[in-house]
Design an enzyme around this catalytic site. Structure first.
Site, PDB file in Angstrom:
ATOM      1  N   GLU A   1      30.902  12.185  40.641  1.00  0.00           N
ATOM      2  CA  GLU A   1      31.447  11.420  39.510  1.00  0.00           C
ATOM      3  C   GLU A   1      32.823  11.952  39.155  1.00  0.00           C
ATOM      4  OE1 GLU A   1      29.661  12.725  35.565  1.00  0.00           O
ATOM      5  OE2 GLU A   1      28.274  13.677  36.981  1.00  0.00           O
TER       6      GLU A   1
ATOM      7  N   LYS B   1      35.763  13.680  37.182  1.00  0.00           N
ATOM      8  CA  LYS B   1      35.812  14.744  36.179  1.00  0.00           C
ATOM      9  C   LYS B   1      36.822  14.329  35.111  1.00  0.00           C
ATOM     10  CE  LYS B   1      36.312  19.698  35.474  1.00  0.00           C
ATOM     11  NZ  LYS B   1      37.198  19.569  34.307  1.00  0.00           N
TER      12      LYS B   1
ATOM     13  N   ASP C   1      39.267  14.382  32.047  1.00  0.00           N
ATOM     14  CA  ASP C   1      40.133  15.397  31.444  1.00  0.00           C
ATOM     15  C   ASP C   1      40.179  15.159  29.937  1.00  0.00           C
ATOM     16  OD1 ASP C   1      41.865  17.451  31.054  1.00  0.00           O
ATOM     17  OD2 ASP C   1      43.633  16.420  31.860  1.00  0.00           O
TER      18      ASP C   1
ATOM     19  N   TYR D   1      27.405  12.462  30.458  1.00  0.00           N
ATOM     20  CA  TYR D   1      27.089  12.796  31.848  1.00  0.00           C
ATOM     21  C   TYR D   1      26.113  13.961  31.988  1.00  0.00           C
ATOM     22  CZ  TYR D   1      30.822  16.183  30.864  1.00  0.00           C
ATOM     23  OH  TYR D   1      31.598  17.163  30.301  1.00  0.00           O
TER      24      TYR D   1
ATOM     25  N   LYS E   1      38.653  19.763  42.620  1.00  0.00           N
ATOM     26  CA  LYS E   1      39.859  19.475  41.848  1.00  0.00           C
ATOM     27  C   LYS E   1      40.962  18.871  42.715  1.00  0.00           C
ATOM     28  CE  LYS E   1      39.627  20.286  38.132  1.00  0.00           C
ATOM     29  NZ  LYS E   1      39.896  21.466  37.293  1.00  0.00           N
TER      30      LYS E   1
ATOM     31  N   CYS F   1      60.163  56.819  48.109  1.00  0.00           N
ATOM     32  CA  CYS F   1      59.735  56.293  46.816  1.00  0.00           C
ATOM     33  C   CYS F   1      60.939  56.137  45.887  1.00  0.00           C
ATOM     34  CB  CYS F   1      58.704  57.228  46.188  1.00  0.00           C
ATOM     35  SG  CYS F   1      58.243  56.774  44.495  1.00  0.00           S
TER      36      CYS F   1
ATOM     37  N   CYS G   1      60.506  58.934  42.861  1.00  0.00           N
ATOM     38  CA  CYS G   1      60.566  60.398  43.014  1.00  0.00           C
ATOM     39  C   CYS G   1      61.205  60.845  44.321  1.00  0.00           C
ATOM     40  CB  CYS G   1      59.167  60.998  42.900  1.00  0.00           C
ATOM     41  SG  CYS G   1      58.062  60.596  44.279  1.00  0.00           S
TER      42      CYS G   1
ATOM     43  N   CYS H   1      53.720  56.063  48.351  1.00  0.00           N
ATOM     44  CA  CYS H   1      54.441  57.287  48.028  1.00  0.00           C
ATOM     45  C   CYS H   1      53.517  58.482  48.234  1.00  0.00           C
ATOM     46  CB  CYS H   1      54.923  57.231  46.582  1.00  0.00           C
ATOM     47  SG  CYS H   1      55.529  58.803  45.940  1.00  0.00           S
TER      48      CYS H   1
ATOM     49  N   CYS I   1      54.957  62.399  41.268  1.00  0.00           N
ATOM     50  CA  CYS I   1      55.570  61.079  41.123  1.00  0.00           C
ATOM     51  C   CYS I   1      55.266  60.554  39.727  1.00  0.00           C
ATOM     52  CB  CYS I   1      55.034  60.112  42.175  1.00  0.00           C
ATOM     53  SG  CYS I   1      55.734  58.448  42.031  1.00  0.00           S
TER      54      CYS I   1
END
Length: 708
Positions: free
Chosen positions: A126, A128, A130, A236, A324, A429, A432, A447, A453
């Site tokens: 069926e 859907k 909105d 429904y 959907k 990194c 650091c 890292c 760090c």
């Protein structure tokens, strides 16, 4: 469009970060959509966010958050209306987005019910609608109450407003003594245009779309305003019933039509997934000419007795799904690539975009996942986007519907600026300057600085005080950053939080004298910290931030061991990754070897273990809560199923055992209390015999649990 990187290629850090952002975004979206009728994002985007969240949780079940959007329905009821507790919870629906999802839905139902692919199984399909969900309660045929969905458990009493809708009968002949009819309030396109014309003539703000107009109209405190709005209602579904409506979904819909409710004429009975998908495409082709908004097609198992067997997950029924319609895309310029460092040292690239509107929301950044994704490769070295890499200055296609931080789906090479260079992923990194290495088989470069760090240390502390962990009021991410660099009251490890007050007292109570603080705010912080010394076992384990250990896994382990002392003793004894304690840890349903090794390794490292022990000494760790299963013959017992079950599927047996308070393990150990063995039982049955564990066949199991 090139295929987007699958969830299976996400790293743990990227997944955790996305789940945190998704939880925040979806909570806001729920509040705006259900509570304020003022959504910021489209329905397609919202549904794709939910889908992405569910996919990540399925891939990383141990990362599922306590506030997971998967466990939420709608939003809290708004102020201004009295509250109504639903006798039967108003559930949301799981989503399907393509043909394969629908086929998976059919296969999952057959697997749960023990049906083969040739067994007859019919579905209703069926449109859907909105609109706004509404539950109508009739007693002895009279409409006595109307309530919005709210959060699924408690809604708003809008009875007076519902009585003004012409599609809703005030009285029903030959109805059950108790009948809750559920459906969707909506507004047609024609009526919406007329309403907005009247709004503009009166100098009022027009509504954004028919759904907002319908929701805003139904939720007016003045029923006279609702009466002046052209609302409609499709029925429904149903909630509480004193007597069944029919034996099938289609039969029940026919019965609702007999009660003079409007039901959707496009509802159809389908015998195969091909028929379901064909009807989906027929409805999609009619979408623009229906005269009202729909956002997909809902499939439901037609046989109501099978619906009862299939039951529910936490917020969705197993027997229904919403297929959907697709979401949206947009193109924009990539202006830069930043590298962020996570709490496990992961280097994550983030795209900085020229702002662009995607589905009504302005987007200015996107996740780039990892260095392979930037280079146009997947985790196995194969090509994605036809091998096109991503460079600063590129014209890129943004796909927002699946993430709060969107993805870059494609690159338009024809618009690439002259001189654009391939992006060179850093080998050190940025925080650091330690080496950033990528281990074999890992998609992420990390890292190696560890505790030196600052990004890792600070991120770990932020995680420790996050909402799903210790959640200390007044000590959030910003405060952690402040205290981390504080010369007088540094917080460098978790235990520092619980010694903060004592250290401040020795430091002449300097916090209260700082700008932005004061005696009251400092006192509030001390009280908040003190309050969190009492902490649930599972929450503490999650707060430690051990790699691969998410909220769900932490709670599973907490429930398995019961208390911290027993857990600590067991995980210490499992340090060699062998022996009964190690096997017992692996027997916890949902705990794999990778997670178990990370947990045991964390407790085996001297520095980390010392930090944990110091922290626990400051806390009152509560035993894990267990479900109330009084009268259950298997409550608290560990049960293992093996072999073939003939009268129920393995999924049904597991769900039933857990509902009765049993722990279902995947392997037999000394802690196993009961083995349920069907035909074909092999090594598990042999081991149970060797250990003297009670063994039952399927009939004995059914007789044992009875109707408990």
């Amino acid at each position: 469009m090139s295929k987007l990187i699958p969830v299976s290629d996400l790293t743990e850090d990227a997944a955790r970060a996305e789940l945190a952002q998704l939880a925040e975004q979806l909570t806001r979206a729920n509040t705006l959509y259900h509570g304020k009728d003022a959504p910021e994002i489209s329905d397609a985007e919202y549904d794709a966010l939910k889908r992405r969240n569910a996919e990540i949780e399925a891939r990383f079940p141990y990362l599922k958050r306590e506030d997971s959007p998967s466990d939420q329905v709608g939003a809290r009821p708004a102020d201004g209306f009295s509250k109504v507790a639903h006798a039967v919870r108003m559930m949301s629906l799981g989503n399907a987005f393509d043909d394969e999802d629908v086929q998976d839905f059919d296969r999952s139902i057959r697997k749960y019910l023990g049906l083969d692919g040739a067994a007859p199984l019919t579905f209703t399909a069926e449109p859907k609608i909105d609109g706004l969900s509404l539950s109508l309660r009739y007693e002895k045929g009279q409409l006595v109450q109307a309530a919005t969905r709210g959060d699924g458990e408690v809604g708003e009493n809008v009875t007076a407003n519902a009585r003004t809708i012409s599609d809703i009968p005030h009285a029903i002949d030959n109805a059950p003594d108790v009948l809750e009819v559920r459906g969707e309030v909506y507004m047609s396109h024609e009526d919406f245009e007329k309403l907005n014309a009247r709004q503009e003539e009166a100098g009022d703000k027009p509504f954004a779309n028919p759904r907002n107009a319908a929701a805003g109209s139904l939720r007016q405190l003045d029923a006279a305003i609702t009466r002046a709005r052209p609302l409609r209602f499709f029925a429904y579904a149903w909630g509480e019933l004193s007597d069944p409506l029919a034996e099938t979904q289609m039969g029940a819909i026919d019965r609702l039509r007999d009660f003079k409710f409007s039901t959707n004429p496009l509802t159809k009975l389908c015998a195969t997934t091909d028929e379901m998908l064909e009807h989906y495409r027929n409805i999609e082709a009619q979408r623009a000419s229906l005269g009202y908004d729909i956002d997909g097609v809902v499939y439901k198992v037609n046989d109501l007795s099978l619906q009862a067997r299939l039951g529910f997950r936490s917020t969705t029924p197993r027997w229904a799904i919403a297929h959907k319609f697709p979401a949206e895309l947009a193109w924009t310029r990539l202006e830069g690539i930043d590298i962020q460092v996570g709490r496990t040292g992961a280097l994550s690239p983030v795209a900085r975009l020229h702002p662009v509107t995607v589905g009504g929301v302005v987007v200015s950044n996107a996740t780039l996942h990892n260095e392979d994704y930037v280079a146009g490769r997947d985790a196995k070295g194969g090509t994605i986007r036809d091998g096109k890499d991503i460079r600063i200055g590129d014209w890129v296609q943004v796909y927002r519907a699946g993430d709060v931080i969107p993805k870059i789906a494609d690159v338009d090479i024809s618009k690439r600026p002259d001189g654009a260079e391939p992006f060179e992923f850093p080998k050190t990194c940025p925080e650091c300057n330690s080496d950033a290495v990528r281990e074999e088989g890992d998609a992420i470069r990390r890292c190696t600085g560890g505790v030196i760090c600052p990004a890792q240390a600070v991120e770990k502390l932020k995680h420790f005080v996050s909402r799903k962990a210790f959640d200390i009021e007044g000590l959030g991410a910003k405060q952690i950053e402040m205290f981390y660099d504080d010369p007088d009251l540094p917080i460098r490890t978790p235990v520092d939080i619980f010694t903060l007050r004592t250290r401040d007292a020795k430091n002449l109570n300097k916090l209260a004298n700082r700008k932005g603080w004061g005696a009251q705010s400092a006192g509030n912080l001390w009280d908040a910290i003190e309050e969190k010394r009492r902490i649930p076992f599972g929450r503490l384990l999650f707060a430690l931030g051990i790699r691969h250990m998410g909220e769900a896994a932490s709670n599973l382990i907490a429930t398995h061991y019961g208390n911290w002392a027993e857990f600590e003793q067991a995980v210490t004894a499992a340090a060699g990754f062998e022996g009964p304690e190690w096997e017992d840890l692996l027997s916890v349903d949902g705990v794999g070897e990778v997670m178990a090794r990370a947990l045991v390794s964390a407790f085996a490292q001297n520095a980390e273990r010392a930090s944990i022990d110091k922290l626990v000494d400051e806390l009152d760790v509560q035993e894990a809560k267990r479900p109330d299963t009084s009268g259950s013959p298997v409550a608290g017992k560990t049960v293992v199923f093996t072999g073939t079950l003939e009268k129920m599927t393995r999924a049904e047996a597991k769900a039933r055992a857990e509902a009765l308070g049993a722990k279902v393990a995947g392997s037999v150990s000394k802690k196993t209390d009961l083995l349920v063995a069907g035909p074909g039982a092999g090594s598990k049955a042999k081991k149970a015999t060797e250990l003297g564990i009670e063994t039952l066949d399927e009939d004995g199991w059914i007789q044992l649990i009875g109707t408990a």
